[in-house]
Design an enzyme around this catalytic site. Structure first.
Site, PDB file in Angstrom:
ATOM      1  N   CYS A 186       0.806  -1.233   0.000  1.00 19.09           N
ATOM      2  CA  CYS A 186       0.000   0.000   0.000  1.00 19.09           C
ATOM      3  C   CYS A 186       0.836   1.279   0.000  1.00 19.09           C
ATOM      4  O   CYS A 186       0.610   2.188   0.797  1.00 19.09           O
ATOM      5  CB  CYS A 186      -0.937   0.018   1.200  1.00 19.09           C
ATOM      6  N   CYS A 207      -0.683  -7.410 -16.437  1.00 20.61           N
ATOM      7  CA  CYS A 207      -0.635  -6.901 -15.061  1.00 20.61           C
ATOM      8  C   CYS A 207       0.672  -6.169 -14.782  1.00 20.61           C
ATOM      9  O   CYS A 207       0.910  -5.732 -13.654  1.00 20.61           O
ATOM     10  CB  CYS A 207      -0.836  -8.037 -14.056  1.00 20.61           C
TER      11      CYS A 207
END
Length: 414
Positions: free
Chosen positions: A29, A371
C-alpha cells in the site's frame, strides 16, 4: 559524533493521511498518502508513457477505477512470527525490507472486516498458548517451529469465507509438548471452535488445516484436512458462477475483475471461429467469450487451475470451451490454428519463443491483458515488427493504494 539522519521530503502527491495504522512498517500500500484520483492519474500516465514510444499514436482510453478503494481484496496470506527478535507474537505481513520481522496487523483496509476478525481471533487464540510456551512459530533461518501461515478468502457476491491454518508437522516444532501426544490436534480443534463462534457479516464455509514442511516460506500443502464445511467457496462474476478452492488462481479484486473482463470482452467483440485464451487461469475469460465464438481453447500451465476451469465450465453450462494443462510454448504445437487470441500472461510477460509462435498464426485480432505495463511495452515491440497496430489500450485499477495496474490492449494485424 553522531550523524543526523537525512530528512526525506514528502512528494507533492502525498497530500492526505494514510488510511492504515500500519502504513510505513508494512511493505504494501505505498500509495496510501496519495488521493485516489491522483493515484489513477499517475497509473494512467505511466502506462501511456510506456506505450507511446513503441506505437506513437493510438487510442488511449485512460483508466477505469476500482469499484471500491478499500476492502477490495478477496484473499490474504498472513504469516506467524514476531515483530522483532524476541518481540511480541505476531500474525500479519512482512515488515518492509525484512525477511524475518512480521508487522502485527490489526486492521488492514484492503480487506473486509470479516477477514480482519478472523485474523485477529486466530492471533489471540494461539497467543494464549505462545505466552505459556506451548506453541511456537517457524523460524525462517533455523526452520524450527509449528505455526506458519493463515490464508483467508472471502467472496464478494456470497460472503462465503474459507480459512486455512498452515503449520509444519509437530515434529518440526521446538516444543516437546507439541511433538508428543495429541496436543497439536487439540489446538487445531480449539482454533476451529473459536472461529465458528465469531459474529461475522458473511459466513464461514470451510476451515482447513494444511500441513506444509517445505523449507521455503511459500504457502503450499503437503496434506490438507477439512476441519469444517468445504474446501472451496462460491463466487459470481458477470453472471457466471465459480468454485474457488484454497490455491485456485482468482483475481484478488472481484468487482474490479468484472470491470477488467468487461473491457477485455469489449475489445474481443470481433472474435469468431476458434478463440485461444492463453494463460487462461481458471478459465474466466474463456467462459465469458464462449457465447460469441464457435469454440474456445484455454491453455494454462497450473493443472489445478485447469481442473477448476473444467469444473466451473460444467457448472455454468459452457459446452464449447476446452481447457489444456500445459505450458503455452509446448501446447501450441499440438493445437489447430486459431482465428483470434486473448493473452493474459504472468507479470514477466510472454516467453519470447511462445510469442514467436503466437505471432506466426497471423490472426487478425489479439487482445493482450497485462498486469505489468513494462512487460507489455516490451512485448508490443515484437507485435509491431510482426505487423500489428495498437488500436486501443485501457487501464483498469485492480489494486488501489498500490502502484500496480492492469492494462488491456487491442492489437489488429495491418
Amino acid at each position: 559524533m553522531s550523524k543526523k539522519k537525512k530528512q526525506i521530503d514528502l512528494s507533492p502527491y502525498e497530500n492526505r493521511e494514510p488510511l492504515c495504522p500500519h502504513f510505513g512498517a508494512c511493505g504494501g500500500c505505498t500509495y496510501q498518502k496519495i488521493a485516489y484520483e491522483t493515484q489513477l492519474k499517475m497509473k494512467a500516465e505511466k502506462v501511456r508513457d510506456l506505450l507511446e514510444p513503441v506505437y506513437g499514436s493510438f487510442e488511449f482510453e485512460g483508466i477505469l477505477p476500482s469499484p471500491s478503494e478499500e476492502g477490495y481484496r478477496n484473499k490474504m496470506e498472513f504469516t506467524f512470527g514476531d515483530e522483532c527478535k524476541d518481540g511480541p507474537f505476531s500474525l500479519g505481513l512482512h515488515q518492509k525490507g525484512s525477511f524475518m520481522n512480521i508487522v502485527n496487523i490489526t486492521d488492514c483496509h484492503l480487506i473486509h472486516s470479516d477477514m480482519n476478525q478472523v485474523r485477529n481471533e486466530t492471533r489471540n487464540f494461539f497467543n494464549e498458548y505462545y505466552e505459556k510456551g506451548e506453541v511456537d512459530f517457524k523460524n525462517n533461518k533455523t526452520h524450527v517451529g509449528w505455526l506458519r501461515h493463515l490464508l483467508v478468502r472471502r467472496t464478494a457476491a456470497t460472503g462465503e469465507i474459507l480459512v486455512a491454518l498452515v503449520t509444519s508437522s509437530p515434529t518440526f516444532s521446538g516444543i516437546e509438548k507439541l511433538k508428543e501426544g495429541t496436543f497439536a490436534e487439540e489446538l487445531v480443534e480449539g482454533f476451529k471452535e473459536r472461529l465458528l463462534g465469531l459474529k461475522l457479516e458473511g459466513k464461514i464455509a470451510g476451515i482447513l488445516h494444511i500441513t506444509n514442511d517445505a523449507l521455503s516460506d511459500v504457502v503450499k500443502s503437503d496434506k490438507t484436512d477439512i476441519l469444517y464445511g468445504n474446501d472451496y467457496i462460491n463466487e459470481e462474476v458477470l453472471g457466471l458462477n465459480f468454485k474457488i478452492s484454497t490455491f485456485s488462481f482468482f483475481q484478488t479484486n472481484t468487482k474490479g475483475a468484472e470491470v477488467l473482463y468487461s473491457k477485455a470482452r469489449e475489445y474481443a467483440s470481433k472474435s469468431y471461429g476458434l478463440l485461444f485464451d492463453l494463460y487462461s487461469g481458471t478459465g474466466t475469460i474463456a467462459q465469458l467469450m464462449a457465447p460469441v465464438v464457435n469454440k474456445v481453447i484455454g491453455v494454462e500451465i497450473v493443472a489445478e487451475a485447469v481442473e477448476a476451469a473444467k469444473e466451473n465450465a460444467a457448472l455454468n453450462g459452457v459446452e464449447n470451451a476446452e481447457f489444456v494443462a500445459a505450458d503455452v510454448l509446448k501446447a501450441l504445437d499440438d493445437l489447430p490454428k486459431p482465428d483470434s487470441i486473448i493473452l493474459d500472461p504472468p507479470r514477466e510477460g510472454i516467453n519470447p519463443k511462445a510469442l514467436g509462435k503466437i505471432l506466426s498464426y497471423k490472426v487478425d485480432n489479439i487482445v493482450y491483458v497485462s498486469c505489468k505495463p513494462e512487460s507489455l511495452a516490451r512485448d508490443l515491440q515484437s507485435f509491431k515488427i510482426a505487423g500489428y497496430d495498437l488500436g486501443k489500450a485501457c487501464c483498469v485499477d485492480m489494486f488501489p493504494e498500490t502502484e500496480h495496474v492492469e492494462t488491456v490492449a487491442l492489437l489488429s494485424r495491418v
